[in-house]
Design an enzyme around this catalytic site. Structure first.
Site, PDB file in Angstrom:
ATOM      1  N   GLY A  11       0.824  -1.198   0.000  1.00 38.56           N
ATOM      2  CA  GLY A  11       0.000   0.000   0.000  1.00 38.56           C
ATOM      3  C   GLY A  11       0.853   1.241   0.000  1.00 38.56           C
ATOM      4  N   TYR A  12       0.552   2.174  -0.903  1.00 39.31           N
ATOM      5  CA  TYR A  12       1.360   3.390  -1.007  1.00 39.31           C
ATOM      6  C   TYR A  12       0.498   4.643  -1.146  1.00 39.31           C
ATOM      7  CZ  TYR A  12       0.211   2.636  -5.915  1.00 39.31           C
ATOM      8  OH  TYR A  12      -0.474   2.422  -7.096  1.00 39.31           O
ATOM      9  N   GLU A  86      -9.332  -1.439  -6.764  1.00 42.44           N
ATOM     10  CA  GLU A  86      -8.185  -0.918  -7.500  1.00 42.44           C
ATOM     11  C   GLU A  86      -8.280  -1.142  -9.011  1.00 42.44           C
ATOM     12  OE1 GLU A  86      -6.198   0.907  -5.855  1.00 42.44           O
ATOM     13  OE2 GLU A  86      -6.854   0.337  -3.853  1.00 42.44           O
TER      14      GLU A  86
END
Length: 232
Positions: A11-12, A86
């Protein structure tokens, strides 16, 4: 990781502060060969059709390092949720890369990462930080304001990785904060923090007031509040 056979995801972006699913272990660290950029548009979470917000993606850049978190996925539901969030709604694709923990307490291990490319229908591409900030300040969607997305990610960075500098993220953060201040916008509202205002009414009593004798009773307690005691 050696002790886990489950799939891990990197996760970013919003995943670091709002994963939206139950996960197992969480580790702070980084991946090499990728740079975080706010080049992806979003019309389902932080924007609306025809007026997209700006969200993070990763671009392949050999000498770059991107910090974030690795989250252990538990069960097919978590992966299904991420694929919908996503890929179906966000326009990202899947890649596998190696994750390194920030504390070097674990050997590198593979993680799933969602990235958007110029082939995505939501791709916006490069822009100057102040241009990106302008789009951020004027965009919101079903999941909240685009300002919240940027600032909560930056705040997480300042707290979790105070010694790490992300020039792209922090320059956008600065411009966003400047624009919010210049336009006298309510930051708490943009961040999704609701303030509840409770109106109160104070009734003055002198020493001869009948209410003085009732001090300590339930009826007296109610007198100084915006409530009425009703005899049932």
């Amino acid at each position: 990781m050696d002790e886990s056979t489950n799939l891990w995801v990197f996760g970013y972006g919003s995943l670091v502060w709002k994963p939206g699913f139950q996960h197992g272990k969480l580790l702070v660290g980084y991946v090499n060969g990728f740079a975080r950029r706010f080049w992806q548009g979003n019309e389902t979470h932080r924007g609306t059709p025809g007026k997209p917000g700006r969200v993070a993606t990763l671009i392949e850049e050999a000498k770059s390092t991107t910090y974030g978190v690795a989250m252990e996925l538990q069960g097919e539901e978590a992966l299904d949720y991420l694929n919908n969030r996503e890929m179906t709604l966000g326009g990202y694709i899947q890649k596998i890369t190696m994750f390194h923990t920030a504390d070097d307490k674990h050997p590198p291990f593979p993680v799933l990462v969602f990235v958007a490319t110029s082939k995505s229908s939501f791709w916006l591409g490069p822009a100057e930080p102040h241009v990106i900030a302008e789009q951020v300040v004027t965009s919101s969607g079903p999941s909240g304001h685009n300002v919240e997305y940027v600032l909560r990610l930056a705040d997480w960075f300042h707290t979790a990785l105070p010694s790490v500098h992300d020039e792209h993220l922090f320059s956008i953060e600065v411009h966003v904060r400047i624009k919010v201040k210049e336009r006298n916008l309510c930051l708490k509202t943009l961040m999704g923090e609701k303030e509840v205002v409770v109106e109160t009414r104070v009734v003055e009593h002198n020493e001869h007031s009948p209410s003085v004798a009732r001090r300590g009773t339930f009826a007296y307690t109610c007198e100084n509040k915006c409530m009425k005691c009703i005899k049932l």
